[in-house]
Motif scaffolding. Sequence first.
Motif, PDB file in Angstrom:
ATOM      1  N   PRO A   1      41.554  44.844  37.481  1.00 50.71           N
ATOM      2  CA  PRO A   1      41.199  44.975  36.065  1.00 50.71           C
ATOM      3  C   PRO A   1      41.540  43.729  35.241  1.00 50.71           C
ATOM      4  CG  PRO A   1      42.945  46.526  36.660  1.00 50.71           C
ATOM      5  CD  PRO A   1      42.498  45.862  37.913  1.00 50.71           C
ATOM      6  N   TYR A   2      42.632  43.058  35.598  1.00 46.31           N
ATOM      7  CA  TYR A   2      42.994  41.834  34.888  1.00 46.31           C
ATOM      8  C   TYR A   2      41.910  40.769  35.081  1.00 46.31           C
ATOM      9  CZ  TYR A   2      45.105  37.257  34.205  1.00 46.31           C
ATOM     10  OH  TYR A   2      45.327  35.957  33.836  1.00 46.31           O
TER      11      TYR A   2
ATOM     12  N   LEU B   1      36.140  38.237  28.980  1.00 46.95           N
ATOM     13  CA  LEU B   1      36.517  37.465  27.785  1.00 46.95           C
ATOM     14  C   LEU B   1      35.947  36.052  27.835  1.00 46.95           C
ATOM     15  CD1 LEU B   1      40.209  38.628  27.318  1.00 46.95           C
ATOM     16  CD2 LEU B   1      38.267  39.164  25.864  1.00 46.95           C
ATOM     17  N   LYS B   2      35.983  35.439  29.005  1.00 45.86           N
ATOM     18  CA  LYS B   2      35.420  34.085  29.142  1.00 45.86           C
ATOM     19  C   LYS B   2      33.911  34.104  28.916  1.00 45.86           C
ATOM     20  CE  LYS B   2      38.894  31.903  32.054  1.00 45.86           C
ATOM     21  NZ  LYS B   2      39.175  31.262  33.339  1.00 45.86           N
ATOM     22  N   ARG B   3      33.234  35.122  29.451  1.00 49.55           N
ATOM     23  CA  ARG B   3      31.783  35.235  29.240  1.00 49.55           C
ATOM     24  C   ARG B   3      31.468  35.440  27.760  1.00 49.55           C
ATOM     25  NH1 ARG B   3      32.307  38.099  33.889  1.00 49.55           N
ATOM     26  NH2 ARG B   3      32.236  40.107  32.827  1.00 49.55           N
TER      27      ARG B   3
ATOM     28  N   GLY C   1      35.041  48.428  29.047  1.00 50.67           N
ATOM     29  CA  GLY C   1      35.284  49.571  29.919  1.00 50.67           C
ATOM     30  C   GLY C   1      36.568  49.503  30.710  1.00 50.67           C
ATOM     31  N   LEU C   2      37.596  48.916  30.090  1.00 48.40           N
ATOM     32  CA  LEU C   2      38.903  48.799  30.739  1.00 48.40           C
ATOM     33  C   LEU C   2      39.978  49.359  29.831  1.00 48.40           C
ATOM     34  CD1 LEU C   2      38.540  45.128  32.019  1.00 48.40           C
ATOM     35  CD2 LEU C   2      38.473  47.177  33.438  1.00 48.40           C
ATOM     36  N   SER C   3      41.165  49.555  30.373  1.00 46.39           N
ATOM     37  CA  SER C   3      42.287  49.957  29.528  1.00 46.39           C
ATOM     38  C   SER C   3      42.773  48.736  28.747  1.00 46.39           C
ATOM     39  CB  SER C   3      43.423  50.540  30.379  1.00 46.39           C
ATOM     40  OG  SER C   3      44.002  49.535  31.190  1.00 46.39           O
TER      41      SER C   3
ATOM     42  N   VAL D   1      43.305  43.857  29.292  1.00 51.08           N
ATOM     43  CA  VAL D   1      42.686  43.045  28.242  1.00 51.08           C
ATOM     44  C   VAL D   1      43.765  42.259  27.504  1.00 51.08           C
ATOM     45  CG1 VAL D   1      41.394  43.127  26.073  1.00 51.08           C
ATOM     46  CG2 VAL D   1      40.683  44.554  28.007  1.00 51.08           C
ATOM     47  N   ARG D   2      44.874  42.924  27.210  1.00 52.78           N
ATOM     48  CA  ARG D   2      45.997  42.245  26.530  1.00 52.78           C
ATOM     49  C   ARG D   2      46.556  41.127  27.413  1.00 52.78           C
ATOM     50  NH1 ARG D   2      48.499  46.539  25.476  1.00 52.78           N
ATOM     51  NH2 ARG D   2      47.605  46.935  23.446  1.00 52.78           N
TER      52      ARG D   2
END
Length: 200
Positions: free
Chosen positions: A9-10, A17-19, A42-44, A48-49
């Motif tokens: 997920p990371y 985020l890069k896209r 679609g992730l927790s 994302v953090r």
Amino acid sequence: MQTSEPRDPYGAALGALKRFAEAGRFVPGEPIVVTELAAEVGLSATPVREALACLAGQGLIERRRGRGYFYPSLSPAEIIDLFELQLAYLHAALTLYPRGLTPLRKAAVAVDPLDGVQALFDAIINQSTNAALVLAHQRVVDRLKAVLKAERIHEETDGATVRTMVEVIVDGRIPALLGLLESYHERRCSRTTILVIEAA
């Protein structure tokens, strides 16, 4: 049917985020809300953090203590600093060529002049095969993404600057190319105020 979270997920969050940044999804100065972004990809929130923290460490995202994450906006002085760093990387790639001039010539002639000066700069750096130099240059390019997009508006449409630089490379006149790069650098630095406005 419910989709399961990816095995990494990371990595998925970092890639998304890069896209988003490359596609111009974020506006300079815009706050990035972790929960909204997590729902969008679609992730927790945790991966994302973590991805935002990684990108903040690279200077691609700004972390403001107590306020969260923001897509960075560059001042004219910061843009000039990044342009100067790019010029230094180009200088290094052009003066430290242990593989000889042949790879540099091949890389230069493969660039379509209509793709712009940045395409030639990328080719010059990448042909060096110096992994640290390539990575450092890519980070500068990533930070300048919105500025480089705005800069393309001010480039000539016939690719004359790129053609001239490629001719000089093919002739093996590296000192002359360094002079052309210095002149280009001065022109682009004189436009930074306009680029800040157009990149916003």
